[in-house]
Design a protein around this motif. Structure first.
Motif, PDB file in Angstrom:
ATOM      1  N   SER A 115     -25.163  20.839  42.027  1.00  8.90           N
ATOM      2  CA  SER A 115     -26.050  21.631  41.182  1.00  8.90           C
ATOM      3  C   SER A 115     -26.072  21.162  39.734  1.00  8.90           C
ATOM      4  CB  SER A 115     -25.624  23.109  41.230  1.00  8.90           C
ATOM      5  OG  SER A 115     -25.817  23.658  42.521  1.00  8.90           O
ATOM      6  N   VAL A 116     -25.527  19.967  39.446  1.00  6.48           N
ATOM      7  CA  VAL A 116     -25.500  19.461  38.070  1.00  6.48           C
ATOM      8  C   VAL A 116     -26.560  18.372  37.926  1.00  6.48           C
ATOM      9  CG1 VAL A 116     -24.133  18.328  36.289  1.00  6.48           C
ATOM     10  CG2 VAL A 116     -23.056  19.993  37.809  1.00  6.48           C
ATOM     11  N   PRO A 117     -27.600  18.575  37.127  1.00 11.12           N
ATOM     12  CA  PRO A 117     -28.626  17.546  36.941  1.00 11.12           C
ATOM     13  C   PRO A 117     -28.035  16.255  36.391  1.00 11.12           C
ATOM     14  CG  PRO A 117     -29.365  19.660  36.067  1.00 11.12           C
ATOM     15  CD  PRO A 117     -27.916  19.817  36.396  1.00 11.12           C
ATOM     16  N   GLY A 118     -28.526  15.126  36.890  1.00 10.33           N
ATOM     17  CA  GLY A 118     -28.055  13.830  36.433  1.00 10.33           C
ATOM     18  C   GLY A 118     -26.816  13.333  37.150  1.00 10.33           C
ATOM     19  N   VAL A 119     -26.203  14.180  37.998  1.00 13.98           N
ATOM     20  CA  VAL A 119     -25.074  13.777  38.839  1.00 13.98           C
ATOM     21  C   VAL A 119     -25.567  13.779  40.279  1.00 13.98           C
ATOM     22  CG1 VAL A 119     -22.721  14.271  39.575  1.00 13.98           C
ATOM     23  CG2 VAL A 119     -23.424  14.769  37.222  1.00 13.98           C
ATOM     24  N   THR A 120     -25.480  12.621  40.927  1.00 12.23           N
ATOM     25  CA  THR A 120     -26.089  12.437  42.242  1.00 12.23           C
ATOM     26  C   THR A 120     -25.014  12.190  43.290  1.00 12.23           C
ATOM     27  OG1 THR A 120     -27.958  11.380  41.121  1.00 12.23           O
ATOM     28  CG2 THR A 120     -27.849  11.167  43.507  1.00 12.23           C
ATOM     29  N   LEU A 121     -25.178  12.790  44.465  1.00 17.48           N
ATOM     30  CA  LEU A 121     -24.258  12.569  45.575  1.00 17.48           C
ATOM     31  C   LEU A 121     -24.612  11.288  46.309  1.00 17.48           C
ATOM     32  CD1 LEU A 121     -24.052  16.196  47.002  1.00 17.48           C
ATOM     33  CD2 LEU A 121     -22.379  15.043  45.569  1.00 17.48           C
ATOM     34  N   GLY A 122     -23.590  10.592  46.812  1.00 20.16           N
ATOM     35  CA  GLY A 122     -23.784   9.379  47.592  1.00 20.16           C
ATOM     36  C   GLY A 122     -23.125   9.503  48.945  1.00 20.16           C
ATOM     37  N   THR A 123     -23.259   8.459  49.757  1.00 16.75           N
ATOM     38  CA  THR A 123     -22.716   8.467  51.111  1.00 16.75           C
ATOM     39  C   THR A 123     -21.411   7.702  51.184  1.00 16.75           C
ATOM     40  OG1 THR A 123     -23.864   6.447  51.781  1.00 16.75           O
ATOM     41  CG2 THR A 123     -25.029   8.516  52.089  1.00 16.75           C
ATOM     42  N   GLY A 124     -20.521   8.157  52.052  1.00 17.74           N
ATOM     43  CA  GLY A 124     -19.416   7.329  52.477  1.00 17.74           C
ATOM     44  C   GLY A 124     -19.944   6.393  53.551  1.00 17.74           C
ATOM     45  N   PHE A 651     -33.777  13.386  33.192  1.00 15.28           N
ATOM     46  CA  PHE A 651     -34.717  12.340  33.589  1.00 15.28           C
ATOM     47  C   PHE A 651     -33.967  11.019  33.474  1.00 15.28           C
ATOM     48  CE2 PHE A 651     -37.590   8.945  32.065  1.00 15.28           C
ATOM     49  CZ  PHE A 651     -38.354   8.788  33.213  1.00 15.28           C
ATOM     50  N   VAL A 652     -33.834  10.308  34.609  1.00 19.07           N
ATOM     51  CA  VAL A 652     -33.082   9.063  34.657  1.00 19.07           C
ATOM     52  C   VAL A 652     -34.001   7.957  35.165  1.00 19.07           C
ATOM     53  CG1 VAL A 652     -31.082   7.853  35.604  1.00 19.07           C
ATOM     54  CG2 VAL A 652     -30.921  10.292  35.073  1.00 19.07           C
ATOM     55  N   ASP A 653     -34.280   6.995  34.305  1.00 17.57           N
ATOM     56  CA  ASP A 653     -35.089   5.827  34.663  1.00 17.57           C
ATOM     57  C   ASP A 653     -34.136   4.634  34.735  1.00 17.57           C
ATOM     58  OD1 ASP A 653     -37.013   3.879  35.018  1.00 17.57           O
ATOM     59  OD2 ASP A 653     -37.547   3.784  32.897  1.00 17.57           O
ATOM     60  N   ALA A 654     -33.665   4.326  35.952  1.00 16.59           N
ATOM     61  CA  ALA A 654     -32.656   3.285  36.138  1.00 16.59           C
ATOM     62  C   ALA A 654     -33.233   2.174  37.009  1.00 16.59           C
ATOM     63  CB  ALA A 654     -31.411   3.868  36.802  1.00 16.59           C
ATOM     64  N   GLU A 655     -33.150   0.919  36.529  1.00 15.35           N
ATOM     65  CA  GLU A 655     -33.707  -0.184  37.300  1.00 15.35           C
ATOM     66  C   GLU A 655     -32.954  -1.480  37.022  1.00 15.35           C
ATOM     67  OE1 GLU A 655     -37.326  -2.179  34.816  1.00 15.35           O
ATOM     68  OE2 GLU A 655     -37.804  -0.283  35.810  1.00 15.35           O
ATOM     69  N   ILE A 656     -33.179  -2.452  37.912  1.00 14.15           N
ATOM     70  CA  ILE A 656     -32.641  -3.805  37.753  1.00 14.15           C
ATOM     71  C   ILE A 656     -33.618  -4.583  36.879  1.00 14.15           C
ATOM     72  CG2 ILE A 656     -31.984  -5.920  38.954  1.00 14.15           C
ATOM     73  CD1 ILE A 656     -31.423  -4.166  41.421  1.00 14.15           C
ATOM     74  N   THR A 657     -33.142  -5.050  35.740  1.00  9.64           N
ATOM     75  CA  THR A 657     -34.041  -5.738  34.797  1.00  9.64           C
ATOM     76  C   THR A 657     -33.933  -7.254  34.863  1.00  9.64           C
ATOM     77  OG1 THR A 657     -32.348  -5.411  33.083  1.00  9.64           O
ATOM     78  CG2 THR A 657     -34.149  -3.807  33.191  1.00  9.64           C
ATOM     79  N   ASP A 658     -32.869  -7.781  35.483  1.00  5.12           N
ATOM     80  CA  ASP A 658     -32.750  -9.232  35.658  1.00  5.12           C
ATOM     81  C   ASP A 658     -31.798  -9.492  36.815  1.00  5.12           C
ATOM     82  OD1 ASP A 658     -33.216 -11.898  35.301  1.00  5.12           O
ATOM     83  OD2 ASP A 658     -31.999 -12.109  33.494  1.00  5.12           O
ATOM     84  N   SER A 659     -32.026 -10.582  37.527  1.00  2.32           N
ATOM     85  CA  SER A 659     -31.212 -10.872  38.698  1.00  2.32           C
ATOM     86  C   SER A 659     -31.426 -12.318  39.124  1.00  2.32           C
ATOM     87  CB  SER A 659     -31.579  -9.930  39.859  1.00  2.32           C
ATOM     88  OG  SER A 659     -30.924 -10.304  41.056  1.00  2.32           O
ATOM     89  N   ALA A 660     -30.414 -12.879  39.819  1.00  5.66           N
ATOM     90  CA  ALA A 660     -30.577 -14.194  40.425  1.00  5.66           C
ATOM     91  C   ALA A 660     -31.566 -14.143  41.581  1.00  5.66           C
ATOM     92  CB  ALA A 660     -29.222 -14.707  40.913  1.00  5.66           C
ATOM     93  N   ASP A 661     -31.807 -12.930  42.096  1.00  8.59           N
ATOM     94  CA  ASP A 661     -32.800 -12.726  43.152  1.00  8.59           C
ATOM     95  C   ASP A 661     -34.054 -12.128  42.525  1.00  8.59           C
ATOM     96  OD1 ASP A 661     -34.346 -12.090  45.321  1.00  8.59           O
ATOM     97  OD2 ASP A 661     -32.895 -10.716  46.239  1.00  8.59           O
ATOM     98  N   PRO A 662     -35.101 -12.922  42.307  1.00  4.24           N
ATOM     99  CA  PRO A 662     -36.283 -12.411  41.605  1.00  4.24           C
ATOM    100  C   PRO A 662     -36.997 -11.293  42.343  1.00  4.24           C
ATOM    101  CG  PRO A 662     -36.716 -14.596  42.531  1.00  4.24           C
ATOM    102  CD  PRO A 662     -35.250 -14.346  42.690  1.00  4.24           C
ATOM    103  N   THR A 663     -36.754 -11.141  43.647  1.00  2.52           N
ATOM    104  CA  THR A 663     -37.469 -10.109  44.410  1.00  2.52           C
ATOM    105  C   THR A 663     -36.997  -8.708  44.076  1.00  2.52           C
ATOM    106  OG1 THR A 663     -35.937 -10.220  46.291  1.00  2.52           O
ATOM    107  CG2 THR A 663     -37.807 -11.741  46.296  1.00  2.52           C
ATOM    108  N   VAL A 664     -35.809  -8.567  43.464  1.00  2.00           N
ATOM    109  CA  VAL A 664     -35.305  -7.216  43.182  1.00  2.00           C
ATOM    110  C   VAL A 664     -35.518  -6.817  41.724  1.00  2.00           C
ATOM    111  CG1 VAL A 664     -33.585  -7.419  45.002  1.00  2.00           C
ATOM    112  CG2 VAL A 664     -32.944  -7.978  42.650  1.00  2.00           C
ATOM    113  N   ILE A 665     -36.004  -7.755  40.903  1.00  3.34           N
ATOM    114  CA  ILE A 665     -36.221  -7.423  39.493  1.00  3.34           C
ATOM    115  C   ILE A 665     -37.300  -6.346  39.393  1.00  3.34           C
ATOM    116  CG2 ILE A 665     -36.980  -8.306  37.257  1.00  3.34           C
ATOM    117  CD1 ILE A 665     -35.811 -11.006  38.024  1.00  3.34           C
ATOM    118  N   GLY A 666     -37.014  -5.311  38.665  1.00  3.60           N
ATOM    119  CA  GLY A 666     -37.929  -4.189  38.539  1.00  3.60           C
ATOM    120  C   GLY A 666     -37.673  -3.072  39.527  1.00  3.60           C
ATOM    121  N   SER A 667     -36.767  -3.287  40.488  1.00  5.65           N
ATOM    122  CA  SER A 667     -36.459  -2.234  41.462  1.00  5.65           C
ATOM    123  C   SER A 667     -35.664  -1.122  40.788  1.00  5.65           C
ATOM    124  CB  SER A 667     -35.635  -2.803  42.621  1.00  5.65           C
ATOM    125  OG  SER A 667     -36.346  -3.788  43.323  1.00  5.65           O
TER     126      SER A 667
END
Length: 773
Positions: A115-124, A651-667
């Motif tokens: 119930s805390v905004p900006g804190v996200t649950l993940g999977t094991g 509001f969280v805008d999180a993305e990959i801005t540079d990478s050795a793999d160009p296909t993921v840039i901007g993800s």
């Protein structure tokens, strides 16, 4: 101290704290140890000259850090390195007090942070532990959980029965907590001895066979000794999930002794056990890239084989000496053992075709009708034990230099962590009651629409004879933090910390995915410096404006529950790399429109400019770049007499801005919603009766490894309700209804192209009777 309400029940008078609990005999908290907090608060909790002075009525077990008239609003962190009130601390700090935990019906760490905004649950997953996995501002934080300001290593499923408050310090925080803390850190602060005597018992009964009982005892013996004892028993099924349950029990004892003026000794012990059923949720439809529209109760596990066990035994001793308000010296020692054991079934992508003789999908031939589709489930597993010992020794000095005030904290921290991880041996055959041998494969097949997970017999499992994988870490840090007050309007915070981090990992010879692998031993050693520099401007007393720059470091192998880099663990190729570096800018405003309400707003920008990436098979380099930016808003306290609010938006805008793999840039980052928010409001329509509710909402999330892929789950809006009725001065009833509309939603998505999704709990209700003496 005012003891007009010595039972510990919340006062009935409007304008006191309305619907925020005062009872709180909820104890166990996945971590509550009363050491640092006990010693930290001893100066205000023991002895006549240290009594808390309040106006009006105050529950005897009230949070000593909270506003007496507005317990949703916590005025001060329990972390002694944050020396100023929350209002004047130059960074985003969210503190969830036990009164809020009661009113939102949270009974575990996972339920609290949901119930805390900006804190996200993940999977094991297969490569990291099944347990409390969280992200803060988009970045992994599963190993950035602390207890009373000291790191709590070992990923597991934590309780909150002995927790006073949960503190979330946002943004890179290595100058406070050492390695990690890229998006922030979470600390569970323990219930500690108070200066009033009380016995508070709670009993809860609810839907889904829910039974819970807690006991909170606080006693003072003379003017210089006090102890507090919390106990818990909990047994319940998971709402909306067949066969999934949790049985938990724990005890937390804490004492504070003042043998001489200014000197205190605090000690505590925390014991917790959990026994339940593991659950990986439901499979995805590879066509729609969303969870299959199946019955939300469907369980694809193996009843008779799967299980989940957690345990903690943690002891802490804290020595503290203070001289008036000028000098305070603290030394905190802790030894702990935490284990996490499970076998869990992972529902894979459904098979639409006939099965081969070995149970595998033929992936050929005519497509079967939907009611004949099947799901194969594997057996991710873990038997991990973390043993650790640690010490924090620091001193706080308050002095002036030429009219400029200083609050200087300097200290030393050392820890040794040893993680042993083994697998289970599952027999190929078992005998039924008639002496017949039954095959017990590691993978079972379930009907997609109507799975039958019950075997009808138990599969005995034992530890695999292969020696464990052992990871050991020695970490040391020294730090200096100075809060400088130039005038009533201008302040500065300067903090710096130097850390060393040495990790060694031994993996025995083993079979991995059918291939023999030789024994291996690798290690990494790193040194890093991190800091925060912040300026504070107060044009008027109720208003604080700040700007901050801070850093953090992520050494290789930082995620100790993993043994490969995909999940943040150490492996060949990353063992020679330097730490990743993170920098953050934050500006914010904190404002008190009245004495009982705090409003905050912050903008942040975090950059990881040397992210680890695999550039070729077995080759890794620090060549990536990741960025997270956004805004956070919050409100805590009483905006009006008789009305209490605890609210936030991120509001969280999180993305990959540079990478050795160009296909993921901007993800964008996987598993991170752009928008999340909550508002909890309670009020008292007439004396003795309080009512309220919470709305929590978040936007769509996408699955993936780091960069988001196409699998996704919808955003959702969840409604909760709470009501309290005071039966007498000694007794109160509380009704919680969670997920009022029985909304089906999902907490997180597994990181593959054919994932599964964690199913969040369905509707539930429970009634709690609290009695205080």
């Amino acid at each position: 101290m005012s003891r007009k309400n010595s039972t510990g029940l919340r006062p009935a008078a409007a304008g006191s704290t309305i619907l925020m609990g005062a009872l709180s005999a909820s104890l166990i908290g996945g971590t509550a140890h009363a050491a640092e907090a006990a010693a930290a608060n001893a100066a205000t909790q023991l002895g006549d000259e240290r009594q808390i002075v309040v106006t009006g009525q105050r529950p005897s077990d009230a949070n000593p850090n909270a506003d007496p008239d507005a317990p949703y609003r916590v005025q001060r962190s329990s972390n002694g390195r944050l020396t100023e009130e929350v209002r004047d601390t130059p960074r985003s700090v969210t503190i969830v007090p036990k009164e809020v935990l009661e009113d939102i019906g949270a009974q575990s760490f996972r339920e609290a942070v949901r119930s805390v905004p900006g804190v996200t649950l993940g999977t094991g997953e297969g490569g990291n532990a099944f347990g409390d996995r969280i992200f803060i501002r988009g970045f992994e934080a599963r190993n950035d959980v602390y207890i009373d300001g000291m790191r709590d290593p070992g990923v597991s499923s934590r309780e909150i029965f002995a927790v006073e408050q949960i503190e979330i310090v946002r943004g890179p925080s290595s100058f406070l907590g050492g390695r990690g803390t890229t998006g922030g850190a979470v600390s569970l602060e323990s219930k500690t001895p108070l200066d009033s005597d009380f016995i508070i018992g709670e009993g809860s009964i609810g839907t889904e066979n829910m039974y819970r009982g807690t006991l909170d005892i606080n006693q003072n013996i003379g003017d210089d000794f006090a102890f507090r004892l919390n106990g818990l028993y909990h047994n319940a099924d998971t709402p909306g999930r067949d066969y999934v349950f949790s049985e938990r029990y724990g005890i937390a004892g804490a004492l504070v002794w003042e043998p001489a003026p200014g000197f205190t000794l605090a000690a505590d012990y925390y014991h917790f056990r959990l026994d339940g059923m593991s659950d990986y949720g439901q499979p995805f439809d590879t066509d729609t890239q969303e969870p299959f529209d199946v019955d939300g109760d469907n369980f694809y596990g193996v009843v008779g084989r799967d299980f989940l066990e957690n345990g903690s035994d943690i002891g802490t001793v804290t020595l503290r000496y203070s001289e008036e308000d000028l000098v305070e010296v603290r030394s905190m020692f802790r030894y702990g053992e935490v284990y996490n054991r499970y076998i869990v079934s992972a529902p894979r992508a459904p098979c639409r075709f006939a099965l081969n003789a070995d149970g595998s999908c033929s992936n050929a031939g005519p497509e079967l009708p939907l009611d004949q589709w099947t799901v194969a489930v594997g057996s991710p597993q873990r038997n991990a034990t973390t043993r650790y010992y640690a010490n924090i020794t620091d001193a706080t000095f308050r002095f002036d230099t030429g009219g400029i005030g200083h609050t200087l904290v300097t200290g030393f921290e050392y820890s040794n962590e040893r993680i042993s991880n083994r697998r289970y041996a599952i027999p190929d055959f078992v005998e039924d009651g008639g002496g017949n041998q039954i095959n017990t494969p590691t993978s079972f097949v379930r009907n997609l629409l109507d799975p039958n997970p019950v075997l009808g017999f138990d599969i005995p499992v034992s530890l695999d004879p292969t020696p464990p994988t052992v990871t050991e870490v020695d970490a040391m840090g020294v730090y200096l933090i100075d809060t400088i007050k130039f005038s009533p309007q201008f302040e500065a915070l300067l903090g710096i910390r130097f850390d060393t981090y040495d990790i060694d990992q031994f993996q025995p010879a083993r079979i991995f995915r059918g291939q023999p692998l030789p024994a291996s031993q690798i290690g990494n050693g790193a040194e890093f410096v991190n800091y925060q520099a912040a300026l504070v401007y107060k044009p008027v007393e109720p208003l604080t404006i700040y700007g901050s720059f801070s850093t953090s470091s992520n050494p290789s192998g930082e995620q100790l529950d993993a043994t490969n880099d995909v999940y943040g663990g150490l492996q060949t190729g990353t063992d020679a790399l330097q730490p990743e570096r993170n920098t953050a800018f934050e500006i914010g405003v904190k404002y008190e429109p009245n004495d009982n309400l705090l409003l905050t707003a912050a903008m942040f920008h975090i950059t990881k400019d040397n992210a680890r990436e695999q550039t070729a098979p077995g080759v890794f380099a620090l060549v990536g770049e990741q960025r997270s930016q956004g805004i956070e808003l919050s409100a805590a306290g009483n905006p009006l007499p008789g009305v209490s609010v605890f609210a936030g938006y991120a509001f969280v805008d999180a993305e990959i801005t540079d990478s050795a793999d160009p296909t993921v840039i901007g993800s964008r980052f996987a598993n991170i919603p752009r928008h999340s928010g909550n508002i909890l409001v309670t009020f008292e329509p007439f004396p003795g009766f309080q009512i309220g509710g919470q709305v929590y909402a978040q936007s769509r999330i996408f699955g993936g490894t780091l960069g988001a892929g196409t699998p996704s789950v919808d955003g959702y809006v969840r409604l909760d309700a709470v009501a309290r009725y005071r039966l007498s001065e000694q007794a109160e009833l509380r009704l919680n209804v969670l997920n009022l509309t029985d909304e089906r939603y999902y907490d997180a998505i597994y990181r593959s192209g054919a994932p599964f999704a964690y199913v969040a709990p369905g509707r539930s209700a429970f009634l709690t009777l609290t009695a205080g003496f």
